[in-house]
Design a protein around this motif. Structure first.
Motif, PDB file in Angstrom:
ATOM      1  N   GLN C  59       0.848  -1.179   0.000  1.00  0.00           N
ATOM      2  CA  GLN C  59       0.000   0.000   0.000  1.00  0.00           C
ATOM      3  C   GLN C  59       0.884   1.230   0.000  1.00  0.00           C
ATOM      4  O   GLN C  59       1.434   1.626   1.021  1.00  0.00           O
ATOM      5  CB  GLN C  59      -0.911  -0.028   1.232  1.00  0.00           C
ATOM      6  CG  GLN C  59      -2.031  -1.033   1.037  1.00  0.00           C
ATOM      7  CD  GLN C  59      -2.338  -1.789   2.305  1.00  0.00           C
ATOM      8  OE1 GLN C  59      -1.974  -1.364   3.390  1.00  0.00           O
ATOM      9  NE2 GLN C  59      -3.004  -2.911   2.184  1.00  0.00           N
ATOM     10  N   LEU C  60       1.025   1.824  -1.166  1.00  0.00           N
ATOM     11  CA  LEU C  60       1.901   2.979  -1.284  1.00  0.00           C
ATOM     12  C   LEU C  60       1.215   4.209  -0.716  1.00  0.00           C
ATOM     13  O   LEU C  60       0.039   4.435  -0.971  1.00  0.00           O
ATOM     14  CB  LEU C  60       2.235   3.226  -2.752  1.00  0.00           C
ATOM     15  CG  LEU C  60       3.035   2.106  -3.408  1.00  0.00           C
ATOM     16  CD1 LEU C  60       3.091   2.303  -4.899  1.00  0.00           C
ATOM     17  CD2 LEU C  60       4.441   2.088  -2.835  1.00  0.00           C
ATOM     18  N   PRO C  61       1.955   5.005  -0.001  1.00  0.00           N
ATOM     19  CA  PRO C  61       1.332   6.185   0.605  1.00  0.00           C
ATOM     20  C   PRO C  61       0.770   7.153  -0.419  1.00  0.00           C
ATOM     21  O   PRO C  61      -0.162   7.870  -0.142  1.00  0.00           O
ATOM     22  CB  PRO C  61       2.480   6.838   1.372  1.00  0.00           C
ATOM     23  CG  PRO C  61       3.521   5.809   1.516  1.00  0.00           C
ATOM     24  CD  PRO C  61       3.367   4.864   0.396  1.00  0.00           C
ATOM     25  N   THR C  62       1.325   7.185  -1.613  1.00  0.00           N
ATOM     26  CA  THR C  62       0.874   8.187  -2.565  1.00  0.00           C
ATOM     27  C   THR C  62      -0.304   7.708  -3.408  1.00  0.00           C
ATOM     28  O   THR C  62      -0.934   8.493  -4.082  1.00  0.00           O
ATOM     29  CB  THR C  62       1.999   8.572  -3.532  1.00  0.00           C
ATOM     30  OG1 THR C  62       2.687   7.358  -3.893  1.00  0.00           O
ATOM     31  CG2 THR C  62       2.978   9.500  -2.866  1.00  0.00           C
ATOM     32  N   GLU C  63      -0.588   6.421  -3.381  1.00  0.00           N
ATOM     33  CA  GLU C  63      -1.640   5.903  -4.261  1.00  0.00           C
ATOM     34  C   GLU C  63      -2.812   5.428  -3.440  1.00  0.00           C
ATOM     35  O   GLU C  63      -2.786   4.303  -2.942  1.00  0.00           O
ATOM     36  CB  GLU C  63      -1.113   4.694  -5.063  1.00  0.00           C
ATOM     37  CG  GLU C  63       0.195   4.920  -5.770  1.00  0.00           C
ATOM     38  CD  GLU C  63      -0.002   5.785  -6.992  1.00  0.00           C
ATOM     39  OE1 GLU C  63      -1.065   5.680  -7.618  1.00  0.00           O
ATOM     40  OE2 GLU C  63       0.914   6.560  -7.285  1.00  0.00           O
ATOM     41  N   PRO C  64      -3.859   6.241  -3.295  1.00  0.00           N
ATOM     42  CA  PRO C  64      -5.015   5.759  -2.519  1.00  0.00           C
ATOM     43  C   PRO C  64      -5.650   4.531  -3.151  1.00  0.00           C
ATOM     44  O   PRO C  64      -6.333   3.778  -2.483  1.00  0.00           O
ATOM     45  CB  PRO C  64      -5.964   6.948  -2.511  1.00  0.00           C
ATOM     46  CG  PRO C  64      -5.440   7.913  -3.493  1.00  0.00           C
ATOM     47  CD  PRO C  64      -4.024   7.622  -3.739  1.00  0.00           C
ATOM     48  N   GLY C  65      -5.408   4.329  -4.443  1.00  0.00           N
ATOM     49  CA  GLY C  65      -5.983   3.160  -5.087  1.00  0.00           C
ATOM     50  C   GLY C  65      -5.464   1.850  -4.525  1.00  0.00           C
ATOM     51  O   GLY C  65      -6.155   0.834  -4.543  1.00  0.00           O
ATOM     52  N   THR C  66      -4.233   1.862  -4.021  1.00  0.00           N
ATOM     53  CA  THR C  66      -3.695   0.608  -3.503  1.00  0.00           C
ATOM     54  C   THR C  66      -4.165   0.323  -2.092  1.00  0.00           C
ATOM     55  O   THR C  66      -3.890  -0.725  -1.535  1.00  0.00           O
ATOM     56  CB  THR C  66      -2.159   0.638  -3.486  1.00  0.00           C
ATOM     57  OG1 THR C  66      -1.757   1.747  -2.698  1.00  0.00           O
ATOM     58  CG2 THR C  66      -1.605   0.743  -4.885  1.00  0.00           C
ATOM     59  N   TRP C  67      -4.879   1.282  -1.490  1.00  0.00           N
ATOM     60  CA  TRP C  67      -5.327   1.074  -0.120  1.00  0.00           C
ATOM     61  C   TRP C  67      -6.558   0.201  -0.084  1.00  0.00           C
ATOM     62  O   TRP C  67      -7.180  -0.052  -1.107  1.00  0.00           O
ATOM     63  CB  TRP C  67      -5.616   2.429   0.540  1.00  0.00           C
ATOM     64  CG  TRP C  67      -4.374   3.223   0.789  1.00  0.00           C
ATOM     65  CD1 TRP C  67      -3.313   3.373  -0.056  1.00  0.00           C
ATOM     66  CD2 TRP C  67      -4.062   3.980   1.943  1.00  0.00           C
ATOM     67  NE1 TRP C  67      -2.355   4.171   0.495  1.00  0.00           N
ATOM     68  CE2 TRP C  67      -2.791   4.562   1.730  1.00  0.00           C
ATOM     69  CE3 TRP C  67      -4.722   4.235   3.147  1.00  0.00           C
ATOM     70  CZ2 TRP C  67      -2.189   5.366   2.679  1.00  0.00           C
ATOM     71  CZ3 TRP C  67      -4.109   5.042   4.079  1.00  0.00           C
ATOM     72  CH2 TRP C  67      -2.861   5.597   3.842  1.00  0.00           C
ATOM     73  N   MET C  87      -8.396   3.583   4.509  1.00  0.00           N
ATOM     74  CA  MET C  87      -7.919   2.552   5.422  1.00  0.00           C
ATOM     75  C   MET C  87      -6.892   1.675   4.744  1.00  0.00           C
ATOM     76  O   MET C  87      -7.108   1.209   3.637  1.00  0.00           O
ATOM     77  CB  MET C  87      -9.095   1.687   5.879  1.00  0.00           C
ATOM     78  CG  MET C  87      -8.677   0.614   6.836  1.00  0.00           C
ATOM     79  SD  MET C  87     -10.036   0.016   7.791  1.00  0.00           S
ATOM     80  CE  MET C  87     -10.771  -1.010   6.580  1.00  0.00           C
ATOM     81  N   ASP C  88      -5.789   1.455   5.431  1.00  0.00           N
ATOM     82  CA  ASP C  88      -4.829   0.469   4.972  1.00  0.00           C
ATOM     83  C   ASP C  88      -4.626  -0.521   6.116  1.00  0.00           C
ATOM     84  O   ASP C  88      -5.345  -0.496   7.105  1.00  0.00           O
ATOM     85  CB  ASP C  88      -3.518   1.134   4.535  1.00  0.00           C
ATOM     86  CG  ASP C  88      -2.816   1.807   5.702  1.00  0.00           C
ATOM     87  OD1 ASP C  88      -3.376   1.846   6.809  1.00  0.00           O
ATOM     88  OD2 ASP C  88      -1.721   2.311   5.515  1.00  0.00           O
ATOM     89  N   GLY C  89      -3.650  -1.399   5.976  1.00  0.00           N
ATOM     90  CA  GLY C  89      -3.451  -2.443   6.977  1.00  0.00           C
ATOM     91  C   GLY C  89      -3.265  -1.895   8.372  1.00  0.00           C
ATOM     92  O   GLY C  89      -3.821  -2.410   9.350  1.00  0.00           O
ATOM     93  N   LEU C  90      -2.487  -0.824   8.488  1.00  0.00           N
ATOM     94  CA  LEU C  90      -2.213  -0.254   9.801  1.00  0.00           C
ATOM     95  C   LEU C  90      -3.492   0.261  10.443  1.00  0.00           C
ATOM     96  O   LEU C  90      -3.795  -0.037  11.595  1.00  0.00           O
ATOM     97  CB  LEU C  90      -1.189   0.871   9.654  1.00  0.00           C
ATOM     98  CG  LEU C  90      -0.796   1.608  10.923  1.00  0.00           C
ATOM     99  CD1 LEU C  90      -0.140   0.666  11.906  1.00  0.00           C
ATOM    100  CD2 LEU C  90       0.141   2.751  10.592  1.00  0.00           C
ATOM    101  N   SER C  91      -4.272   1.044   9.687  1.00  0.00           N
ATOM    102  CA  SER C  91      -5.507   1.569  10.273  1.00  0.00           C
ATOM    103  C   SER C  91      -6.494   0.457  10.562  1.00  0.00           C
ATOM    104  O   SER C  91      -7.254   0.545  11.520  1.00  0.00           O
ATOM    105  CB  SER C  91      -6.189   2.608   9.399  1.00  0.00           C
ATOM    106  OG  SER C  91      -5.473   2.883   8.262  1.00  0.00           O
ATOM    107  N   LEU C  92      -6.458  -0.591   9.735  1.00  0.00           N
ATOM    108  CA  LEU C  92      -7.345  -1.728   9.999  1.00  0.00           C
ATOM    109  C   LEU C  92      -7.078  -2.321  11.373  1.00  0.00           C
ATOM    110  O   LEU C  92      -7.995  -2.525  12.180  1.00  0.00           O
ATOM    111  CB  LEU C  92      -7.136  -2.790   8.909  1.00  0.00           C
ATOM    112  CG  LEU C  92      -7.842  -4.128   9.105  1.00  0.00           C
ATOM    113  CD1 LEU C  92      -9.338  -3.926   9.067  1.00  0.00           C
ATOM    114  CD2 LEU C  92      -7.435  -5.104   8.039  1.00  0.00           C
ATOM    115  N   PRO C 487       2.329  -4.926   4.139  1.00  0.00           N
ATOM    116  CA  PRO C 487       2.244  -4.119   2.925  1.00  0.00           C
ATOM    117  C   PRO C 487       2.364  -2.621   3.188  1.00  0.00           C
ATOM    118  O   PRO C 487       2.988  -1.898   2.412  1.00  0.00           O
ATOM    119  CB  PRO C 487       0.860  -4.452   2.368  1.00  0.00           C
ATOM    120  CG  PRO C 487       0.483  -5.725   2.981  1.00  0.00           C
ATOM    121  CD  PRO C 487       1.128  -5.754   4.323  1.00  0.00           C
ATOM    122  N   VAL C 488       1.770  -2.174   4.305  1.00  0.00           N
ATOM    123  CA  VAL C 488       1.856  -0.754   4.636  1.00  0.00           C
ATOM    124  C   VAL C 488       3.306  -0.357   4.854  1.00  0.00           C
ATOM    125  O   VAL C 488       3.800   0.638   4.322  1.00  0.00           O
ATOM    126  CB  VAL C 488       1.083  -0.463   5.934  1.00  0.00           C
ATOM    127  CG1 VAL C 488       1.096   0.998   6.232  1.00  0.00           C
ATOM    128  CG2 VAL C 488      -0.310  -0.994   5.834  1.00  0.00           C
TER     129      VAL C 488
END
Lengths: 616, 104, 508
Positions: C59-67, C87-92, C487-488
């Protein structure tokens, strides 16, 4: 058989969980016989499984991976077992001697309120120790390592109602924690330099990357040694073991004689491939072993608490094992570990029987004449002390002899080390027979309360047999350790090594039994009294640590407890309050001062507009 | 007649002096009634300035401002005297310094 | 939309809880518990049914699509401020932790609160909503809004239902966090205006502001603004002094939420905002931060050792543990960051449990003073055993979650700075010292209190068992959690090493 490997540490673990949870679920108290069956049976089953494993023959090493513990980048330690000859020896000791001690405990602890809790913790300990010796990587070994430390804390502080027991337990844990921290740093170093924590993998990687005498292996081995020194109660971290005798005696037998304290020896033996790359570290190991051995032997000579004598004796004997490892006599060190497990457990259980039967008397000078009243215990002590002193043909003789020969042959200063070891052997013989003569001979000062039952007598007898003939066992570690040179020193070395314990026995006889010699004139001298006091408190180490570590820590904690940083924030609040005070004076409530300030402001504005506004 | 015979500056000077006297009186006097009187003096001084200016420019605006100021002064004195009565009742004195409760 | 829903459910639930007090005085706690469970199961269920999430892809920080999820709707278009949640893995992981610990907190205060029960549960739920918002908000101004939102209900919880020093503690807590938050606000506004001056557009979105070019000095000050805000929350030495008072004076549920979740928002902020937004400034600052972390570990432990108040001791232990998190974050490699995330989760459970025990003790003994405790194991064996478990977890016994975390952090830190690792490793010894002292003073030793004391009941044992199980699973099989966070972390590491970042060295 390989598929069932995981059962061996699991059975005691399950039993521990059951014993912790089951009493909560039942309304009335569980019968102690049921608890004993569960507690002893689990270790017995583990013992049978180990026996099957040993008899299955091989091929060694047997490996089993259960799952990957964690995987982060290149760091992938698994929950995996690796069984070779060394592991088998350790497993047999843990489950075999452990089983006998469990049987003994079932009678010793009978009637205690926390019977279930005792067996739960003891089983948990056995499980952790098994994981320690079966682990194929240092991280899983560290899990077992810390696990046995925590169980030791639980068990030393078992009778928690007395604060002293809690203090002893905490001391044990914290002192060993210091060693554990060094070991953890060692693990970090090994992973950073060699990329793995798998023990076999480390050996291969180290051999490929490091030369003997390099700094990195030296530092890594010294750090691992730090851990070993803590767990095995060697210099400088040996102060916890004598106090740990506050726990129930079978605990002292299992944890502080046969198994946990030998974990350090196991660690060094297991990572011998690393140590071989750091000869300086090995010399340090040997010197620490010898020094500790002598220091502890001196202390054992002047103690009057039966368990403390045995505790110092343990420290001293482990010193021998360290000495053996330090000169490269790996197999001899492990052999002595095994024989020591037999005779030291025997001695501790014997002392437990005495304590049990003499309503908790610990002072040997208050005992006496027990030879006729507690015959089983008497013979246990005879066999045990003979083995401890390494009198000829006992198991202790064979193992100690091997060590002495190997030490003598060591190229750097072997003869000096050998001489030191001989002095230690002499002292060992003197203090062990001092114990025997004072407790079992002479006038009876305390009456015997009860006699030991079969649950105590049978393990003692079995251990007697093992202490006697254990020297004939051949441990299957040929494929584990590098071969030792087949040199034989001159026959005189062996003769002297055999004669010294007999000399010690004679001295003890003359002093404590026959009383032909008397220590009284010597003891009256103030110098010897001071020396005696010094040795009684183990060379002042406790006092030293108290002075340089414990008290400063307490003072620091107390000094900081009012949180001095807060004063900084308090200062901000104070400034605020001062400003408040100042500014609120302008709101004095007097109208005329308001008028005056208004007029002043007006004048200022007029002046500004007349003279200041020129620039605009 | 056109304009003023008396120079504007003289009248303004008188007005300033009157204003200053009133202001000083306001600052110095402790009796509320005298403070009110000083206020009146200040108001009248300002009004005088307006009248003078009106006369100088030959417009009626100055007089109108004067009347405005007068009515304001009257209203203010009415309210002020009402407050004075209350102060007298509560503080039992006409000393301004005694009414200093609203502080801090 | 799911993300918005879970926040709104909690907000509305709070109102319901407050209103329900008129019906029956036990209704609020049941409503609160139900609301949290509904939220948790709704969230988990929706995730499950979403099936193929990009859970395992970087999950790249710049690409919300990968989140995993992304939602954006306009709020103040003139300044480019949107309601943007992602939301990404960390926020999950953090959302799950929040909801679970929320339930634990409600259970912990089941019998604790005697006055204004509805309002209490409402504040609890609103704090949780604020925290969820903090973990999910990707628009910096929205993030700031939620940062403040989570403060205020917590302030009320401490000030109204706290113990004897609650007024001071609540005020201190509020001012510390608020003041540091203001620094963060200044940084946010400056960052957005720099972005505006370079790109001509107003935007407060995290994804747009990443990679904003600015001078080194500016970056340093802005980074400090964020850093101080998060490090006050973490808390790191020397900004930690609000924590002992706040934790000690707060009611049990308040302490559980404070220690279990609120502290993690600080760590989250560092990982999510401070380091990615200002990579070189952070890298230059790393050695200071690591020093603060290592010192904090030892300082917290030494101070814990000197306490006589049970809760205060546990509070200082939190300072010590969060020092490890700071170390893990600023070592900035995969091992250390995984350790930091793991520590956030494991510490949440272990410390929440210890505070629950502290609360239970205070309810029964009406004191937190350990000099008045002793020998409690005899009277309350279940509580003693549970306390032993969590104390042993807190000192980092292998086989439980905290060890995995601390070891990974030390391993990662060792790659970055060996000397500091040796210093931080001393924390293992000092940790053992205060943990065992806690056990000794309260449950071991001779009995001091003689009144008939009630042991843990079924509700408390259930809550404790859940947390014990969680720690055992984390300790023995942490891989699922590590897999979710991986991934994050990979994305963040790739980003901070990437060309987009190297280009920042050039001054515009």
């Amino acid at each position: 058989m390989t598929e069932l490997l995981w059962l061996i540490p699991l059975l005691p673990l399950l039993s521990a969980i059951v014993l912790m949870v089951l009493p909560q679920l039942s309304v009335k108290a569980l019968p102690q016989s049921l608890i004993a069956v569960i507690g002893v049976g689990s270790v017995g089953s583990a013992m049978l499984l180990t026996l099957t494993l040993a008899l299955s023959g091989g091929p060694y090493p047997i490996e089993q991976t259960l799952w990957t513990w964690m995987a982060v980048g290149g760091f992938t330690p698994g929950v995996a077992f690796y069984i070779d000859g060394l592991t088998l020896v350790m497993m047999s000791i843990i489950t075999g001697v452990g089983f006998l001690i469990h049987v003994f405990s079932s009678e010793f602890m009978l009637g205690d309120h926390s019977y279930a809790r005792y067996f739960a913790f003891l089983n948990l300990f056995v499980s952790a120790m098994l994981i320690l010796v079966m682990a194929d990587n240092l991280l899983l070994l560290f899990l077992g390592w810390e696990g046995v430390g925590v169980c030791s804390y639980f068990l030393v502080g078992f009778w928690y109602q007395q604060p002293d027991n809690g203090r002893a337990a905490r001391k044990a844990f914290i002192v060993t924690r210091i060693g554990d921290t060094a070991m953890a740093l060692g693990l970090l170093l090994l992973f950073s330099e060699l990329g793995t924590l798998n023990i076999q993998g480390l050996g291969v990687a180290a051999a490929g990357q490091w030369q003997a005498g390099d700094t990195m292996p030296l530092i890594a081995c010294l750090l691992l040694l730090g851990g070993a020194v803590g767990k095995s109660a060697q210099l400088p971290l040996q102060t916890w073991l004598p106090d740990a005798m506050a726990g129930p005696t079978p605990v002292s037998a299992l944890i502080h004689a046969a198994t946990m304290v030998t974990a350090g020896v196991y660690l060094i033996a297991r990572t011998h491939e690393l140590f071989l790359l750091a000869p300086t570290a090995m010399m340090v190991v040997a010197l620490i072993g010898l020094a500790t051995s002598l220091m502890a032997a001196c202390s054992a000579l002047v103690q009057h608490d039966i368990k403390r004598i045995l505790a110092y004796s343990t420290i001293s004997q482990i010193g021998y094992m360290f000495l053996a490892l330090g000169v490269g006599a790996w197999a001899s060190g492990i052999f002595h570990l095994m024989t020591h497990a037999f005779f030291k457990a025997l001695l501790f259980l014997g002392s437990g029987a005495i304590i049990h039967c003499l309503h908790h008397e610990h002072n040997i000078f208050k005992m006496g004449g027990l030879r006729s009243r507690l015959p089983v215990v008497f013979w246990s002590f005879i066999f045990g002390s003979a083995a401890l002193a390494a009198l000829p043909l006992t198991s202790g003789f064979f193992s100690k002899d091997q060590i002495l020969v190997q030490v003598f042959l060591h190229p750097q200063g072997g003869a000096w080390l050998w001489f030191g070891a001989l002095v230690g052997a002499l002292l060992t013989a003197i203090y062990s027979f001092r114990l025997v003569f004072v407790v079992f001979f002479g006038v009876a000062n305390t009456e015997v309360d009860k006699k030991p039952g079969w649950a105590m007598a049978v393990p003692l007898s079995l251990l007697c047999m093992l202490a006697a003939v254990g020297g004939l066992f051949a441990i299957p570690v040929d494929n584990v350790f590098p071969a030792v040179s087949e040199h034989h020193p001159s026959i005189w070395v062996e003769v002297v090594s055999a004669a010294v314990p007999l000399l010690g026995l004679s001295i003890a006889y003359l002093l404590f039994l026959g009383k032909q010699w008397s220590l009284q004139p010597l003891l009256r001298r103030p110098l010897s009294q001071r020396l005696r006091y010094f040795w009684l408190n183990h060379w002042g180490l406790d006092a030293l640590y108290d002075l340089i570590l414990v008290r400063p820590y307490y003072s620091l904690a107390n000094a900081l407890s009012s949180e001095p940083i807060d004063r900084l924030y308090g200062a901000i609040v104070w400034v605020n309050q001062q400003l408040h005070g100042l500014l609120s004076r302008t709101q004095g409530g007097r109208v005329r001062s308001y008028i005056a300030s208004m007029v002043l402001g007006l004048l200022l504005l007029i002046a500004l507009s007349l003279y200041g506004g020129g620039e605009m | 007649m056109e304009g003023l015979d008396i120079p504007l500056n003289h009248i303004l000077l008188v007005a300033c002096l009157l204003f200053a006297i009133g202001m000083l009186g306001l600052m110095i006097r402790r009796n509320i009634i005298f403070m009110l009187m000083s206020l009146e003096v200040m108001l009248n001084a300002a009004a005088l300035a307006f009248v003078a200016a009106g006369a100088h420019w030959g417009q009626a605006d100055g007089q109108i401002m004067f009347m405005l100021i007068l009515s304001v002064a009257a209203a203010e004195v009415a309210v002020g005297l009402g407050l004075v009565l209350q102060v007298q009742k509560r503080f039992k004195s006409l000393d301004m310094d005694d009414a200093n409760r609203m502080r801090g | 939309m799911l993300m918005l829903h879970i926040i709104v459910i909690l907000l509305v639930g709070g109102l319901l809880a407050m209103a329900s007090q008129k019906i029956h005085q036990n209704a609020p706690r049941w409503i609160a518990l139900t609301v949290v469970f509904v939220d948790l199961f709704y969230f988990a269920g929706q995730l499950w049914s979403m099936g193929d999430l990009n859970l395992w892809q970087a999950q790249l920080p710049t690409e919300p699509g990968t989140w995993l999820m992304h939602y954006s709707s306009p709020w103040i278009p003139a300044f480019g401020i949107n309601i943007e949640l992602a939301m990404d893995g960390l926020s999950l992981l953090m959302v799950l932790l929040t909801l679970v610990l929320g339930a634990v907190a409600i259970s912990a205060s089941w019998t604790d609160i005697k006055i204004h029960r509805g309002f209490f549960e409402a504040n609890l739920l609103w704090t949780l909503a604020g925290v969820l918002g903090v973990f999910l908000a990707m628009d910096l101004l929205l993030f700031f809004l939620f940062w403040e939102v989570m403060l205020i209900p917590m302030y009320f919880m401490i000030a109204i239902w706290g113990h004897e020093g609650r007024a001071y503690a609540a005020m201190k807590f509020f001012i510390f966090t608020q003041a540091s938050g203001l620094l963060m606000l200044v940084s946010i506004l400056t960052l957005a205006s720099i972005h505006h001056s370079t790109s001509g557009q107003w935007s407060f979105s995290y994804f747009d502001l990443l990679g904003t070019a600015m001078e080194e000095q500016t970056a340093h000050w802005l980074m400090l603004g964020f850093f101080i805000a998060f490090v006050v929350k973490l808390p790191a030495f020397p900004f930690h002094t609000w924590l002992p008072d706040a934790h000690t004076q707060a009611p049990t549920a308040g302490s559980v939420i404070l220690a279990g979740i609120l502290l993690k928002t600080g760590a989250y902020g560092l990982i999510r905002f401070t380091l990615p937004l200002f990579p070189e400034a952070s890298h230059a600052f790393a050695s200071t931060a690591i020093w603060l972390g290592a010192f904090g570990v030892i300082y917290g432990a030494v101070l814990a050792f000197g306490q006589t108040d049970f809760k205060r001791l546990v509070a200082y232990s939190s300072v010590s543990h969060m020092g490890f998190v700071l170390l893990g974050v600023y070592a900035w490699n995969a091992l250390a960051l995984q350790g930091a995330v793991m520590q956030m989760v494991a510490h949440g459970f272990s410390t929440a449990a210890l505070f629950m025990i502290a609360g239970a003790l205070q309810e029964r003994l009406h004191t937190r003073d350990m000099r008045k405790m002793g020998g409690l194991w005899q009277q309350m064996p279940r509580m003693g055993a549970v306390a032993m478990f969590f104390i042993v977890a807190s000192l980092g016994l292998p086989g439980l979650g905290n060890f995995v975390a601390e070891f990974l952090i030390l391993l990662g830190l060792f790659q970055a700075d060996r000397a500091m690792t040796a210093l931080a490793a001393l924390g293992l010894i000092t940790g053992a010292a205060y943990s065992l002292l806690l056990m000794q003073r309260s449950f071991h030793g001779s009995v001091q209190q003689h009144a008939g004391l009630l042991d843990f009941g079924p509700r408390e044992m259930l809550t404790m068992s859940v947390m014990m199980l969680a720690l055992i699973v984390l300790g023995v099989y942490p891989q699922p959690v590590l897999n979710i966070a991986a991934p994050v972390i990979d994305g963040l590491l790739v980003f901070s090493a990437s060309d987009a970042v190297v280009a920042l060295e050039v001054t515009p």
